[in-house]
Design a protein around this motif. Structure first.
Motif, PDB file in Angstrom:
ATOM      1  N   PHE A   1     -13.656  10.063 101.721  1.00  0.00           N
ATOM      2  CA  PHE A   1     -14.963  10.732 101.644  1.00  0.00           C
ATOM      3  C   PHE A   1     -16.102   9.708 101.571  1.00  0.00           C
ATOM      4  N   ILE A   2     -15.866   8.554 100.947  1.00  0.00           N
ATOM      5  CA  ILE A   2     -16.903   7.524 100.856  1.00  0.00           C
ATOM      6  C   ILE A   2     -17.267   7.047 102.262  1.00  0.00           C
ATOM      7  N   ASP A   3     -16.249   6.745 103.051  1.00  0.00           N
ATOM      8  CA  ASP A   3     -16.462   6.321 104.432  1.00  0.00           C
ATOM      9  C   ASP A   3     -17.208   7.401 105.205  1.00  0.00           C
ATOM     10  N   ALA A   4     -16.777   8.637 105.063  1.00  0.00           N
ATOM     11  CA  ALA A   4     -17.391   9.745 105.810  1.00  0.00           C
ATOM     12  C   ALA A   4     -18.849   9.944 105.423  1.00  0.00           C
ATOM     13  N   TYR A   5     -19.140   9.949 104.144  1.00  0.00           N
ATOM     14  CA  TYR A   5     -20.502  10.238 103.697  1.00  0.00           C
ATOM     15  C   TYR A   5     -21.468   9.090 103.997  1.00  0.00           C
ATOM     16  N   VAL A   6     -21.018   7.856 103.797  1.00  0.00           N
ATOM     17  CA  VAL A   6     -21.888   6.718 104.105  1.00  0.00           C
ATOM     18  C   VAL A   6     -22.134   6.646 105.614  1.00  0.00           C
ATOM     19  N   SER A   7     -21.090   6.875 106.412  1.00  0.00           N
ATOM     20  CA  SER A   7     -21.254   6.873 107.867  1.00  0.00           C
ATOM     21  C   SER A   7     -22.211   7.978 108.303  1.00  0.00           C
ATOM     22  N   ALA A   8     -22.096   9.144 107.710  1.00  0.00           N
ATOM     23  CA  ALA A   8     -22.993  10.258 108.039  1.00  0.00           C
ATOM     24  C   ALA A   8     -24.432   9.924 107.643  1.00  0.00           C
ATOM     25  N   LEU A   9     -24.607   9.333 106.483  1.00  0.00           N
ATOM     26  CA  LEU A   9     -25.941   8.946 106.019  1.00  0.00           C
ATOM     27  C   LEU A   9     -26.592   7.955 106.992  1.00  0.00           C
ATOM     28  N   PHE A  10     -25.848   6.917 107.384  1.00  0.00           N
ATOM     29  CA  PHE A  10     -26.385   5.920 108.313  1.00  0.00           C
ATOM     30  C   PHE A  10     -26.615   6.516 109.701  1.00  0.00           C
ATOM     31  N   SER A  11     -25.719   7.381 110.154  1.00  0.00           N
ATOM     32  CA  SER A  11     -25.901   8.042 111.454  1.00  0.00           C
ATOM     33  C   SER A  11     -27.199   8.840 111.452  1.00  0.00           C
ATOM     34  N   GLY A  12     -27.394   9.621 110.402  1.00  0.00           N
ATOM     35  CA  GLY A  12     -28.609  10.420 110.287  1.00  0.00           C
ATOM     36  C   GLY A  12     -29.848   9.562 110.208  1.00  0.00           C
ATOM     37  N   LEU A  13     -29.753   8.439 109.494  1.00  0.00           N
ATOM     38  CA  LEU A  13     -30.903   7.555 109.349  1.00  0.00           C
ATOM     39  C   LEU A  13     -31.361   7.017 110.706  1.00  0.00           C
ATOM     40  N   PHE A  14     -30.433   6.502 111.496  1.00  0.00           N
ATOM     41  CA  PHE A  14     -30.804   5.961 112.802  1.00  0.00           C
ATOM     42  C   PHE A  14     -31.246   7.065 113.764  1.00  0.00           C
ATOM     43  N   LEU A  15     -30.628   8.240 113.684  1.00  0.00           N
ATOM     44  CA  LEU A  15     -31.034   9.353 114.537  1.00  0.00           C
ATOM     45  C   LEU A  15     -32.432   9.828 114.153  1.00  0.00           C
ATOM     46  N   GLY A  16     -32.707   9.955 112.870  1.00  0.00           N
ATOM     47  CA  GLY A  16     -34.028  10.380 112.411  1.00  0.00           C
ATOM     48  C   GLY A  16     -35.110   9.409 112.834  1.00  0.00           C
ATOM     49  N   ARG A  17     -34.821   8.129 112.701  1.00  0.00           N
ATOM     50  CA  ARG A  17     -35.781   7.108 113.093  1.00  0.00           C
ATOM     51  C   ARG A  17     -36.053   7.178 114.605  1.00  0.00           C
ATOM     52  N   ALA A  18     -34.989   7.276 115.400  1.00  0.00           N
ATOM     53  CA  ALA A  18     -35.141   7.323 116.855  1.00  0.00           C
ATOM     54  C   ALA A  18     -35.912   8.571 117.292  1.00  0.00           C
ATOM     55  N   LEU A  19     -35.591   9.723 116.707  1.00  0.00           N
ATOM     56  CA  LEU A  19     -36.299  10.951 117.084  1.00  0.00           C
ATOM     57  C   LEU A  19     -37.760  10.916 116.650  1.00  0.00           C
ATOM     58  N   CYS A  20     -38.045  10.288 115.532  1.00  0.00           N
ATOM     59  CA  CYS A  20     -39.440  10.143 115.100  1.00  0.00           C
ATOM     60  C   CYS A  20     -40.207   9.272 116.082  1.00  0.00           C
ATOM     61  N   TYR A  21     -39.618   8.162 116.498  1.00  0.00           N
ATOM     62  CA  TYR A  21     -40.290   7.298 117.475  1.00  0.00           C
ATOM     63  C   TYR A  21     -40.508   8.047 118.792  1.00  0.00           C
ATOM     64  N   LEU A  22     -39.516   8.821 119.220  1.00  0.00           N
ATOM     65  CA  LEU A  22     -39.666   9.616 120.446  1.00  0.00           C
ATOM     66  C   LEU A  22     -40.782  10.643 120.286  1.00  0.00           C
ATOM     67  N   TYR A  23     -40.829  11.309 119.154  1.00  0.00           N
ATOM     68  CA  TYR A  23     -41.884  12.292 118.868  1.00  0.00           C
ATOM     69  C   TYR A  23     -43.256  11.620 118.909  1.00  0.00           C
ATOM     70  N   ARG A  24     -43.365  10.475 118.279  1.00  0.00           N
ATOM     71  CA  ARG A  24     -44.642   9.754 118.273  1.00  0.00           C
ATOM     72  C   ARG A  24     -45.027   9.291 119.674  1.00  0.00           C
ATOM     73  N   PHE A  25     -44.030   8.865 120.458  1.00  0.00           N
ATOM     74  CA  PHE A  25     -44.281   8.446 121.832  1.00  0.00           C
ATOM     75  C   PHE A  25     -44.793   9.629 122.661  1.00  0.00           C
ATOM     76  N   ASP A  26     -44.123  10.770 122.551  1.00  0.00           N
ATOM     77  CA  ASP A  26     -44.506  11.965 123.327  1.00  0.00           C
ATOM     78  C   ASP A  26     -45.853  12.525 122.914  1.00  0.00           C
ATOM     79  N   ASN A  27     -46.249  12.346 121.668  1.00  0.00           N
ATOM     80  CA  ASN A  27     -47.499  12.936 121.174  1.00  0.00           C
ATOM     81  C   ASN A  27     -48.650  11.946 121.108  1.00  0.00           C
ATOM     82  N   GLU A  28     -48.456  10.773 121.651  1.00  0.00           N
ATOM     83  CA  GLU A  28     -49.541   9.792 121.715  1.00  0.00           C
ATOM     84  C   GLU A  28     -50.541  10.230 122.771  1.00  0.00           C
ATOM     85  N   LYS A  29     -51.783  10.192 122.433  1.00  0.00           N
ATOM     86  CA  LYS A  29     -52.822  10.639 123.360  1.00  0.00           C
ATOM     87  C   LYS A  29     -53.303   9.521 124.230  1.00  0.00           C
TER      88      LYS A  29
END
Length: 164
Positions: free
Chosen positions: A136-164
């Motif tokens: 479970f430690i491996d699973a939860y830490v891996s999930a946390l890091f996966s989400g972190l990089f996905l959240g960061r990437a989607l935020c950058y994409l959102y900011r890129f798409d909404n730049e005027k």
């Protein structure tokens, strides 16, 4: 440390397949690049999240602890999105890229991810009962890091798409 502990550590490191050191070298390369300001093509932002999610797919599709795994991924996603939102970036629309400032968080997370995967790979090979007990430690830490990089990437994409 006593001699037995050092022998166990040496065997764990020396017994690793060669490809493991190739992965470590690649992670260090990516992490060191992330310590300097760089221009990143938008699709490249999703390489690390895709790789991390692929490495964590068994935990995402299995019935065991799927809610907790998704919960840790969501926590990581929120942290990554907030981090991506407060990071000062420069949008470069004509080449579909962003300029990211250098930081050490990426290399730290990549190395932690490698260490955790390495330890659990070793435990699965040498002490499978211990590996299963603490999987479970491996699973939860891996999930946390996966989400972190996905959240960061989607935020950058959102900011890129909404730049005027």
């Amino acid at each position: 440390m006593n001699k037995i502990s050092l022998d166990i550590m040496f065997n764990a490191i020396a017994g690793a397949p060669l490809w493991v050191w190739g992965i470590l070298a690649y992670l260090l390369f990516v992490g060191i690049k992330a310590t300097r300001t760089r221009i990143v093509y938008i699709p490249k932002l999703f390489i690390i999240p895709i790789v991390f999610i692929a490495l964590n797919y068994k935990n995402l599709i299995s019935g065991e602890n799927i809610i907790k795994t998704l919960g840790f991924m969501m926590i990581g996603f929120i942290i990554g999105f907030v981090d991506g939102n407060i990071t000062s970036i420069k949008i470069i629309k004509d080449i579909k890229a962003i300029e990211l400032p250098g930081n050490y968080s990426t290399i730290v997370i990549l190395i932690l991810f490698f260490i955790i995967k390495y330890i659990f790979g070793y435990l699965h090979a040498v002490h499978p009962s211990i590996a299963i007990q603490y999987a479970f430690i491996d699973a939860y830490v891996s999930a946390l890091f996966s989400g972190l990089f996905l959240g960061r990437a989607l935020c950058y994409l959102y900011r890129f798409d909404n730049e005027k």
